[in-house]
Write a protein that holds these residues in place. Structure first.
Motif, PDB file in Angstrom:
ATOM      1  N   TYR A  93       0.263  -1.200  -0.373  1.00 34.33           N
ATOM      2  CA  TYR A  93       0.225   0.089   0.017  1.00 34.33           C
ATOM      3  C   TYR A  93       0.693   1.066   0.128  1.00 34.33           C
ATOM      4  CZ  TYR A  93      -4.121  -2.826   0.890  1.00 34.33           C
ATOM      5  OH  TYR A  93      -5.220  -3.345   0.614  1.00 34.33           O
ATOM      6  N   TYR A  94       0.417   2.212  -0.913  1.00 33.57           N
ATOM      7  CA  TYR A  94       1.322   3.525  -0.882  1.00 33.57           C
ATOM      8  C   TYR A  94      -0.289   4.718  -0.919  1.00 33.57           C
ATOM      9  CZ  TYR A  94       4.482   0.739  -3.624  1.00 33.57           C
ATOM     10  OH  TYR A  94       5.594  -0.576  -3.874  1.00 33.57           O
ATOM     11  N   CYS A  95       0.718   5.836   0.135  1.00 28.25           N
ATOM     12  CA  CYS A  95       0.085   6.734  -0.396  1.00 28.25           C
ATOM     13  C   CYS A  95       0.592   8.090  -0.954  1.00 28.25           C
ATOM     14  CB  CYS A  95       0.286   7.392   1.239  1.00 28.25           C
ATOM     15  SG  CYS A  95       1.540   7.861   2.014  1.00 28.25           S
ATOM     16  N   GLY A  96      -0.454   9.092  -1.801  1.00 23.99           N
ATOM     17  CA  GLY A  96       0.160   9.988  -2.277  1.00 23.99           C
ATOM     18  C   GLY A  96      -0.308  11.346  -2.295  1.00 23.99           C
ATOM     19  N   ALA A  97       0.383  12.095  -2.740  1.00 28.56           N
ATOM     20  CA  ALA A  97      -0.365  13.656  -2.737  1.00 28.56           C
ATOM     21  C   ALA A  97      -0.380  14.282  -4.143  1.00 28.56           C
ATOM     22  CB  ALA A  97       0.528  14.300  -1.556  1.00 28.56           C
ATOM     23  N   GLY A  98      -1.741  14.642  -4.564  1.00 25.34           N
ATOM     24  CA  GLY A  98      -1.912  15.067  -5.738  1.00 25.34           C
ATOM     25  C   GLY A  98      -2.887  16.469  -5.722  1.00 25.34           C
ATOM     26  N   GLY A  99      -3.158  16.797  -6.568  1.00 29.04           N
ATOM     27  CA  GLY A  99      -3.832  18.037  -6.865  1.00 29.04           C
ATOM     28  C   GLY A  99      -5.577  17.791  -6.467  1.00 29.04           C
ATOM     29  N   GLY A 100      -6.363  16.565  -7.304  1.00 25.96           N
ATOM     30  CA  GLY A 100      -6.662  16.791  -6.784  1.00 25.96           C
ATOM     31  C   GLY A 100      -6.776  14.550  -6.482  1.00 25.96           C
ATOM     32  N   CYS A 101      -8.437  13.827  -6.679  1.00 28.13           N
ATOM     33  CA  CYS A 101      -8.590  12.528  -6.901  1.00 28.13           C
ATOM     34  C   CYS A 101      -8.083  12.470  -7.798  1.00 28.13           C
ATOM     35  CB  CYS A 101      -9.327  12.206  -5.292  1.00 28.13           C
ATOM     36  SG  CYS A 101      -9.762  12.209  -3.952  1.00 28.13           S
ATOM     37  N   SER A 102      -8.498  12.715  -8.853  1.00 30.43           N
ATOM     38  CA  SER A 102      -8.977  12.350 -10.330  1.00 30.43           C
ATOM     39  C   SER A 102      -7.307  12.551 -10.957  1.00 30.43           C
ATOM     40  CB  SER A 102      -9.996  12.772 -11.083  1.00 30.43           C
ATOM     41  OG  SER A 102     -10.014  14.186 -11.135  1.00 30.43           O
ATOM     42  N   GLY A 103      -6.277  13.585 -10.380  1.00 29.38           N
ATOM     43  CA  GLY A 103      -5.183  14.142 -10.841  1.00 29.38           C
ATOM     44  C   GLY A 103      -4.326  13.181 -10.781  1.00 29.38           C
ATOM     45  N   SER A 104      -2.720  14.234 -10.957  1.00 27.64           N
ATOM     46  CA  SER A 104      -1.353  12.770 -11.096  1.00 27.64           C
ATOM     47  C   SER A 104      -1.535  13.097  -9.853  1.00 27.64           C
ATOM     48  CB  SER A 104      -0.919  13.135 -12.163  1.00 27.64           C
ATOM     49  OG  SER A 104      -1.455  13.648 -13.426  1.00 27.64           O
ATOM     50  N   VAL A 105      -0.679  12.202  -8.869  1.00 28.12           N
ATOM     51  CA  VAL A 105      -0.183  12.380  -8.089  1.00 28.12           C
ATOM     52  C   VAL A 105       1.784  13.176  -8.039  1.00 28.12           C
ATOM     53  CG1 VAL A 105       1.597  11.163  -5.878  1.00 28.12           C
ATOM     54  CG2 VAL A 105      -0.982  10.380  -6.796  1.00 28.12           C
ATOM     55  N   ILE A 106       2.008  14.116  -7.296  1.00 27.78           N
ATOM     56  CA  ILE A 106       3.226  14.222  -7.310  1.00 27.78           C
ATOM     57  C   ILE A 106       4.172  13.755  -6.385  1.00 27.78           C
ATOM     58  CG2 ILE A 106       3.924  16.937  -6.671  1.00 27.78           C
ATOM     59  CD1 ILE A 106       1.443  18.230  -7.162  1.00 27.78           C
ATOM     60  N   TYR A 107       3.347  13.701  -5.026  1.00 27.18           N
ATOM     61  CA  TYR A 107       4.409  12.959  -4.232  1.00 27.18           C
ATOM     62  C   TYR A 107       4.050  11.655  -3.969  1.00 27.18           C
ATOM     63  CZ  TYR A 107       5.360  18.308  -3.164  1.00 27.18           C
ATOM     64  OH  TYR A 107       5.565  19.100  -3.414  1.00 27.18           O
ATOM     65  N   TRP A 108       5.006  10.783  -3.662  1.00 25.28           N
ATOM     66  CA  TRP A 108       4.499   9.309  -3.205  1.00 25.28           C
ATOM     67  C   TRP A 108       5.668   9.214  -2.323  1.00 25.28           C
ATOM     68  CZ3 TRP A 108       0.730   6.849  -4.850  1.00 25.28           C
ATOM     69  CH2 TRP A 108       0.679   5.967  -6.651  1.00 25.28           C
ATOM     70  N   GLY A 109       5.019   7.803  -1.110  1.00 22.03           N
ATOM     71  CA  GLY A 109       5.731   7.474  -0.050  1.00 22.03           C
ATOM     72  C   GLY A 109       5.555   6.785  -0.280  1.00 22.03           C
ATOM     73  N   GLU A 110       6.682   5.618   0.207  1.00 24.33           N
ATOM     74  CA  GLU A 110       7.457   4.020   0.538  1.00 24.33           C
ATOM     75  C   GLU A 110       6.308   3.735   0.120  1.00 24.33           C
ATOM     76  OE1 GLU A 110      11.548   5.381  -0.509  1.00 24.33           O
ATOM     77  OE2 GLU A 110      10.254   3.489   0.047  1.00 24.33           O
ATOM     78  N   GLY A 111       6.103   2.487   0.869  1.00 22.21           N
ATOM     79  CA  GLY A 111       5.364   0.966   0.246  1.00 22.21           C
ATOM     80  C   GLY A 111       4.673   0.980   1.674  1.00 22.21           C
ATOM     81  N   THR A 112       3.857   0.304   2.277  1.00 26.25           N
ATOM     82  CA  THR A 112       3.979  -0.586   3.114  1.00 26.25           C
ATOM     83  C   THR A 112       2.967  -1.754   3.523  1.00 26.25           C
ATOM     84  OG1 THR A 112       3.059  -0.287   6.053  1.00 26.25           O
ATOM     85  CG2 THR A 112       1.343   0.807   4.477  1.00 26.25           C
ATOM     86  N   GLN A 113       3.581  -3.647   3.311  1.00 30.03           N
ATOM     87  CA  GLN A 113       2.833  -4.673   2.722  1.00 30.03           C
ATOM     88  C   GLN A 113       1.969  -5.209   3.975  1.00 30.03           C
ATOM     89  OE1 GLN A 113       4.716  -6.757   0.902  1.00 30.03           O
ATOM     90  NE2 GLN A 113       2.122  -7.670   0.808  1.00 30.03           N
ATOM     91  N   VAL A 114       0.463  -5.093   3.304  1.00 33.93           N
ATOM     92  CA  VAL A 114      -0.680  -5.402   3.934  1.00 33.93           C
ATOM     93  C   VAL A 114      -0.667  -7.156   3.633  1.00 33.93           C
ATOM     94  CG1 VAL A 114      -2.869  -5.795   4.073  1.00 33.93           C
ATOM     95  CG2 VAL A 114      -1.551  -3.828   4.148  1.00 33.93           C
ATOM     96  N   THR A 115      -0.767  -7.846   4.145  1.00 33.72           N
ATOM     97  CA  THR A 115      -0.446  -9.056   3.961  1.00 33.72           C
ATOM     98  C   THR A 115      -1.918 -10.108   5.121  1.00 33.72           C
ATOM     99  OG1 THR A 115       2.032  -9.400   4.067  1.00 33.72           O
ATOM    100  CG2 THR A 115       0.821 -11.509   3.878  1.00 33.72           C
TER     101      THR A 115
END
Length: 118
Positions: A93-115
């Motif tokens: 799972y990754y989180c990302g920050a952008g200008g809108g929910c339908s727009g491009s992601v500007i900043y990505w975070g490192e992922g975290t594993q869910v099992t």
């Protein structure tokens, strides 16, 4: 500028996890924040998003009613509460920050594993 996702782990079928997405160097509330996931051999998909303008939320059909996204502006953190987890929810799972929910992601975070064990 950094986004850090955390909170992943191993959980049994039907269990719960809460993921956190913490920002440093910028204010999360100025951006739409999305959660995405990528399972092995599959493309990254959008799971949920919270808009900066009005705090409205979006969920993929596969997680509606089970996942809840929320924002704590005081902690500059966005959360994804995941309940009733299924094996098909297992992914990075990754989180990302952008200008809108339908727009491009500007900043990505490192992922975290869910099992999820069945």
């Amino acid at each position: 500028v950094q986004l850090q996702a955390s909170g992943g782990g191993l959980v049994q079928f039907g269990g719960s996890l809460r993921l956190s997405c913490a920002a440093s160097g910028f204010t999360l509330d100025d951006y739409a924040i999305g959660w995405f996931r990528q399972a092995p051999g599959k493309e990254r998909e959008g799971v949920s998003c919270i808009r900066s303008s009005d705090g409205s939320t979006y969920y993929a059909d596969s997680v509606k009613g089970r996942f809840t996204i929320s924002r704590d502006n005081a902690k500059n953190t966005v959360y994804l509460q995941m309940n009733s987890l299924k094996p098909e929810d297992a992914a990075v799972y990754y989180c990302g920050a952008g200008g809108g929910c339908s727009g491009s992601v500007i900043y990505w975070g490192e992922g975290t594993q869910v099992t999820v064990s069945s």
